[in-house]
Design a protein around this motif. Structure first.
Motif, PDB file in Angstrom:
ATOM      1  N   TYR A   7       0.808  -1.226   0.000  1.00  0.00           N
ATOM      2  CA  TYR A   7       0.000   0.000   0.000  1.00  0.00           C
ATOM      3  C   TYR A   7       0.839   1.273   0.000  1.00  0.00           C
ATOM      4  N   VAL A  11      -0.558   5.521  -0.009  1.00  0.00           N
ATOM      5  CA  VAL A  11      -0.607   6.332   1.213  1.00  0.00           C
ATOM      6  C   VAL A  11       0.280   7.554   1.032  1.00  0.00           C
ATOM      7  N   PHE A  17       2.948   5.802   7.973  1.00  0.00           N
ATOM      8  CA  PHE A  17       1.961   4.714   7.931  1.00  0.00           C
ATOM      9  C   PHE A  17       2.501   3.473   8.632  1.00  0.00           C
ATOM     10  N   CYS A  21       1.376   1.763  12.284  1.00  0.00           N
ATOM     11  CA  CYS A  21       0.914   0.374  12.336  1.00  0.00           C
ATOM     12  C   CYS A  21       1.682  -0.444  13.365  1.00  0.00           C
ATOM     13  N   GLY A 185      -6.225  -3.708   8.956  1.00  0.00           N
ATOM     14  CA  GLY A 185      -6.320  -2.474   9.716  1.00  0.00           C
ATOM     15  C   GLY A 185      -6.329  -2.661  11.220  1.00  0.00           C
ATOM     16  N   PHE A 233      -7.117  -2.677   4.376  1.00  0.00           N
ATOM     17  CA  PHE A 233      -6.675  -1.710   3.377  1.00  0.00           C
ATOM     18  C   PHE A 233      -6.826  -2.234   1.951  1.00  0.00           C
ATOM     19  N   HIS A 262      -9.457  11.611   6.736  1.00  0.00           N
ATOM     20  CA  HIS A 262      -9.579  10.454   5.851  1.00  0.00           C
ATOM     21  C   HIS A 262      -9.162  10.866   4.445  1.00  0.00           C
ATOM     22  N   ARG A 283     -11.396   6.181   3.101  1.00  0.00           N
ATOM     23  CA  ARG A 283     -10.306   5.360   3.623  1.00  0.00           C
ATOM     24  C   ARG A 283      -9.707   6.076   4.831  1.00  0.00           C
ATOM     25  N   TYR A 285      -6.537   5.862   7.491  1.00  0.00           N
ATOM     26  CA  TYR A 285      -5.236   5.242   7.729  1.00  0.00           C
ATOM     27  C   TYR A 285      -4.770   5.523   9.162  1.00  0.00           C
ATOM     28  N   HIS A 288      -3.109   8.973  10.318  1.00  0.00           N
ATOM     29  CA  HIS A 288      -3.835  10.233  10.205  1.00  0.00           C
ATOM     30  C   HIS A 288      -4.494  10.650  11.513  1.00  0.00           C
ATOM     31  N   GLY A 293      -7.083   1.030  10.937  1.00  0.00           N
ATOM     32  CA  GLY A 293      -7.399   1.316   9.548  1.00  0.00           C
ATOM     33  C   GLY A 293      -8.817   0.900   9.215  1.00  0.00           C
TER      34      GLY A 293
END
Length: 303
Positions: A7, A11, A17, A21, A185, A233, A262, A283, A285, A288, A293
């Motif tokens: 991804y 992004v 990102f 995660c 996510g 995702f 978003h 979407r 993430y 953000h 996710g």
């Protein structure tokens, strides 16, 4: 290869990102409007010594501080709050049911979104919480009882074959389709979520997702609303499923308000193109908003 690396091209900041995660997910609770108000929960948490703070985009959500657990306070035991991941609150807000309507939650257990829908319906009308997993249905019943929900009917069925026979053959006004998915996510909550990840699984679960959304569109009345959501995702499980619905059913994508940061749904992915209206899907993430996710799309059945 890290499955999330696929991804990176979509992004805005791949480094942020991946960093997000890899961090633990904050604990969040949702105020149960059937039994309490945000002010009442604030006072209860303060009296119980629970460390908490506001969630800027939604006054009915609170982030817990330190090592606080959602289930370790008396407001939880009494059903004033429900432990619910922040972005998990989005689908019910998008569906936006009114009191007195007929509403179906296709994949309801263990009940976070179902109890949220009941509160938004002021516990009036008909709310059907369906799932095909008997063990999870037990949790749904328990959570609904704790939250004081009385307008809920619990059913056990494969959502791909859900029958209206028990409900007089009458279609639903609104249907929530929060489908089983590859759960990418949820990596912050479940660090081992991607241990068994494979494209075969993604493609296999996509077939199930298509079937559930197909049936939801069939049993929702003309002019009614269907919300499709996942905690992954993968475009194969998100935009591609909605694209299938647009091509095989009389429906259209709706825009909806979402104060949480978003980005728009994709219109292209690895050689596939999607309808331009896919931009109305959302979407979310992890980097953000410091959340999990999520993907959420709102459809209207042609009427």
């Amino acid at each position: 290869m890290d499955p999330l690396s696929r991804y990176d091209p979509i992004v805005d900041d791949p480094t942020a990102f991946h960093d997000a995660c890899g961090r633990p997910l904050p604990s969040v609770v949702r105020v149960n409007g059937i039994k309490a108000t945000p002010d009442r929960v604030r006072r209860a948490f303060e009296s119980a010594g629970v460390e908490f703070g506001p969630v800027g985009w939604h006054d009915g959500l609170f982030r817990l501080g330190g090592d606080e657990s959602p289930g370790n306070s008396w407001p939880f035991v009494h059903g004033w709050v429900y432990g619910q991941e922040e972005v998990s609150a989005v689908p019910a807000l998008a569906l936006d049911p009114d009191p007195g309507e007929r509403v179906l939650d296709c994949c309801a257990a263990p009940g976070s979104k179902t109890t949220q829908l009941a509160a938004r319906m002021d516990d009036r009308g008909l709310l059907v919480g369906n799932d095909n997993n008997l063990g999870r249905l037990s949790a749904l019943r328990s959570n609904a009882e704790r939250c004081g929900v009385t307008n809920l009917v619990v059913t056990r069925a494969d959502a791909r074959n859900f029958s209206l026979k028990s409900f007089g053959g009458e279609a639903f006004d609104r249907t929530l389709v929060d489908v089983p998915c590859s759960c990418e996510g949820t990596i912050r909550k479940n660090p081992d979520a991607l241990e068994d990840w494979s494209m075969d699984h993604v493609e296999g679960i996509a077939g199930v997702q298509k079937g559930i959304l197909d049936r939801a569109l069939e049993i929702t009345r003309p002019g009614g609303t269907v919300v499709y959501s996942t905690c992954t995702f993968a475009p194969e499980e998100n935009e591609a499923i909605v694209q299938h619905a647009l091509e095989t059913h009389e429906c259209r994508l709706l825009e909806y308000e979402l104060p949480l940061d978003h980005v728009s749904g994709l219109t292209a992915w690895e050689g596939d193109s999607f309808d331009d209206s896919m931009r109305r899907a959302k979407r979310i993430y992890p980097h953000h908003n410091d959340t999990g996710g999520f993907f959420c799309a709102k459809l209207e059945v042609a009427g």
